[in-house]
Write a protein that holds these residues in place. Sequence first.
Motif, PDB file in Angstrom:
ATOM      1  N   ARG A   1       0.850  -1.188   0.000  1.00  0.00           N
ATOM      2  CA  ARG A   1       0.000   0.000   0.000  1.00  0.00           C
ATOM      3  C   ARG A   1       0.882   1.234   0.000  1.00  0.00           C
ATOM      4  N   GLN A   2       0.361   2.276  -0.636  1.00  0.00           N
ATOM      5  CA  GLN A   2       1.136   3.505  -0.772  1.00  0.00           C
ATOM      6  C   GLN A   2       0.202   4.705  -0.699  1.00  0.00           C
ATOM      7  N   LYS A   3       0.649   5.730  -0.014  1.00  0.00           N
ATOM      8  CA  LYS A   3      -0.149   6.943   0.089  1.00  0.00           C
ATOM      9  C   LYS A   3      -0.283   7.585  -1.285  1.00  0.00           C
ATOM     10  N   SER A   4      -1.504   7.946  -1.641  1.00  0.00           N
ATOM     11  CA  SER A   4      -1.743   8.547  -2.948  1.00  0.00           C
ATOM     12  C   SER A   4      -1.407  10.037  -2.922  1.00  0.00           C
ATOM     13  N   PRO A   5      -0.734  10.523  -3.956  1.00  0.00           N
ATOM     14  CA  PRO A   5      -0.432  11.956  -4.025  1.00  0.00           C
ATOM     15  C   PRO A   5      -1.613  12.772  -4.541  1.00  0.00           C
ATOM     16  N   VAL A   6      -2.704  12.087  -4.863  1.00  0.00           N
ATOM     17  CA  VAL A   6      -3.872  12.752  -5.445  1.00  0.00           C
ATOM     18  C   VAL A   6      -4.989  12.856  -4.411  1.00  0.00           C
ATOM     19  N   SER A   7      -5.498  14.051  -4.236  1.00  0.00           N
ATOM     20  CA  SER A   7      -6.589  14.270  -3.290  1.00  0.00           C
ATOM     21  C   SER A   7      -7.886  13.658  -3.815  1.00  0.00           C
ATOM     22  N   MET A   8      -8.736  13.222  -2.885  1.00  0.00           N
ATOM     23  CA  MET A   8     -10.048  12.722  -3.283  1.00  0.00           C
ATOM     24  C   MET A   8     -10.979  13.872  -3.653  1.00  0.00           C
ATOM     25  N   MET A   9     -10.562  15.098  -3.351  1.00  0.00           N
ATOM     26  CA  MET A   9     -11.326  16.276  -3.760  1.00  0.00           C
ATOM     27  C   MET A   9     -11.045  16.536  -5.237  1.00  0.00           C
ATOM     28  N   PRO A  10     -12.066  16.575  -6.080  1.00  0.00           N
ATOM     29  CA  PRO A  10     -11.837  16.741  -7.520  1.00  0.00           C
ATOM     30  C   PRO A  10     -11.410  18.150  -7.890  1.00  0.00           C
ATOM     31  N   LYS A  11     -10.721  18.260  -9.011  1.00  0.00           N
ATOM     32  CA  LYS A  11     -10.374  19.567  -9.554  1.00  0.00           C
ATOM     33  C   LYS A  11     -11.541  20.077 -10.401  1.00  0.00           C
ATOM     34  N   GLY A  12     -11.488  21.348 -10.740  1.00  0.00           N
ATOM     35  CA  GLY A  12     -12.476  21.904 -11.665  1.00  0.00           C
ATOM     36  C   GLY A  12     -13.793  22.311 -11.046  1.00  0.00           C
ATOM     37  N   LEU A  13     -13.863  22.380  -9.716  1.00  0.00           N
ATOM     38  CA  LEU A  13     -15.141  22.704  -9.071  1.00  0.00           C
ATOM     39  C   LEU A  13     -15.602  24.133  -9.364  1.00  0.00           C
ATOM     40  N   LEU A  14     -14.674  25.004  -9.746  1.00  0.00           N
ATOM     41  CA  LEU A  14     -15.027  26.403  -9.989  1.00  0.00           C
ATOM     42  C   LEU A  14     -15.203  26.727 -11.469  1.00  0.00           C
ATOM     43  N   ASN A  15     -15.044  25.744 -12.328  1.00  0.00           N
ATOM     44  CA  ASN A  15     -15.016  26.025 -13.763  1.00  0.00           C
ATOM     45  C   ASN A  15     -16.328  26.556 -14.329  1.00  0.00           C
ATOM     46  N   ARG A  16     -17.427  26.333 -13.633  1.00  0.00           N
ATOM     47  CA  ARG A  16     -18.718  26.828 -14.120  1.00  0.00           C
ATOM     48  C   ARG A  16     -19.049  28.213 -13.561  1.00  0.00           C
ATOM     49  N   LEU A  17     -18.183  28.740 -12.721  1.00  0.00           N
ATOM     50  CA  LEU A  17     -18.486  30.002 -12.047  1.00  0.00           C
ATOM     51  C   LEU A  17     -17.735  31.172 -12.671  1.00  0.00           C
ATOM     52  N   SER A  18     -18.318  32.359 -12.528  1.00  0.00           N
ATOM     53  CA  SER A  18     -17.651  33.576 -12.982  1.00  0.00           C
ATOM     54  C   SER A  18     -16.670  34.046 -11.913  1.00  0.00           C
ATOM     55  N   ARG A  19     -15.848  35.011 -12.263  1.00  0.00           N
ATOM     56  CA  ARG A  19     -14.883  35.556 -11.306  1.00  0.00           C
ATOM     57  C   ARG A  19     -15.592  36.114 -10.072  1.00  0.00           C
ATOM     58  N   GLU A  20     -16.657  36.885 -10.283  1.00  0.00           N
ATOM     59  CA  GLU A  20     -17.377  37.489  -9.162  1.00  0.00           C
ATOM     60  C   GLU A  20     -18.015  36.423  -8.277  1.00  0.00           C
ATOM     61  N   GLU A  21     -18.539  35.379  -8.886  1.00  0.00           N
ATOM     62  CA  GLU A  21     -19.150  34.297  -8.109  1.00  0.00           C
ATOM     63  C   GLU A  21     -18.106  33.573  -7.263  1.00  0.00           C
ATOM     64  N   ILE A  22     -16.933  33.372  -7.830  1.00  0.00           N
ATOM     65  CA  ILE A  22     -15.855  32.720  -7.076  1.00  0.00           C
ATOM     66  C   ILE A  22     -15.477  33.559  -5.860  1.00  0.00           C
ATOM     67  N   LEU A  23     -15.397  34.866  -6.040  1.00  0.00           N
ATOM     68  CA  LEU A  23     -15.045  35.743  -4.920  1.00  0.00           C
ATOM     69  C   LEU A  23     -16.125  35.715  -3.840  1.00  0.00           C
ATOM     70  N   ASP A  24     -17.385  35.617  -4.246  1.00  0.00           N
ATOM     71  CA  ASP A  24     -18.469  35.505  -3.262  1.00  0.00           C
ATOM     72  C   ASP A  24     -18.354  34.199  -2.479  1.00  0.00           C
ATOM     73  N   LEU A  25     -18.014  33.125  -3.177  1.00  0.00           N
ATOM     74  CA  LEU A  25     -17.855  31.826  -2.517  1.00  0.00           C
ATOM     75  C   LEU A  25     -16.681  31.858  -1.539  1.00  0.00           C
ATOM     76  N   ILE A  26     -15.564  32.410  -1.976  1.00  0.00           N
ATOM     77  CA  ILE A  26     -14.390  32.505  -1.104  1.00  0.00           C
ATOM     78  C   ILE A  26     -14.721  33.340   0.133  1.00  0.00           C
TER      79      ILE A  26
END
Length: 305
Positions: A259-284
């Motif tokens: 067994r080996q620790k995975s270097p990849v997070s289980m959290m997926p990438k691309g979660l913000l790709n559908r959002l605009s810049r302003e929407e991302i700032l509101d989320l942050i």
Amino acid sequence: AGKPVEFRFSNSDNMPHNFAILRPGSLAEVGMLAESTARDADAMARQYIPRSDQILLASRLLQGGQVQALVFEVPTAPGVYPYVCTYPGHWRRMYGALYVVDNLEKYRADPVAYLAANPLPLKDDLLKFNTRSQEWKFADLVANVKPLPGGRAFEVGKELFKVANCVACHRLNNVGQEFGPDLAKLDPKKQTAEHILRSILEPSKQIDEKFASYVFVMESGKLITGMVVGEKPEAVEIVIDPLAKGKPTRLLTDEIESRQKSPVSMMPKGLLNRLSREEILDLIAYVVSRGNAKHPLFEAHHHGK
């Protein structure tokens, strides 16, 4: 409209996925039903497809590398038909739209002009975010959060916490699951807009040890990836997909080759790709404020959401 088509559904991910086409306006209804029935005894037998007359077509649950061909009789009524993965925790971010039009040739010739003359109303709120897609990078946004300006929209950030599917693994303001760090209890050093932005856009850059995943090589040659939730001399218990909310998978120690620790997070990438810049700032801002509507970041909201 009204003609048969064939979809070739291929799962190139390492997690299971299914595919369902729905009636317009039913995306949230079917998604919530999928979540509420995910623990039912027959969930796996029905491929995690909920029982609903809103579903027009459904695939099997495909594992990574599997493919299924699906023949579909396109509805005669023009409209925007949502499609979605109803595997637990996926529906809020894995969805799209099938546009059914009366005249396909005219639509192909000039989609913008055709839809202007023959508008197809969006009956699903989530599909409003489907019209844009940009692969945001940290460098694209870091200047906007150093510092994060005030005047953000609290209600928008709160809603996007659900739309971006943060709720699937994180808890904040008494909403969400706890398969990742509780965002209301972050270390103050990590409670910054810059750190939160990088964590969303580059989830594998720094993985909390508590939520790390491991790759197990079994004697049979099979590879199994999951989070370790229990370990005894005779067996290791792992969660392959935290979103599925099922019982842990038990791996016998004698059958584990390595067994080996995975270097990849289980959290997926691309979660913000559908959002605009302003929407991302509101989320942050919503995350930085720990879900506090009275935080200074939300004073003098002005950007017209």
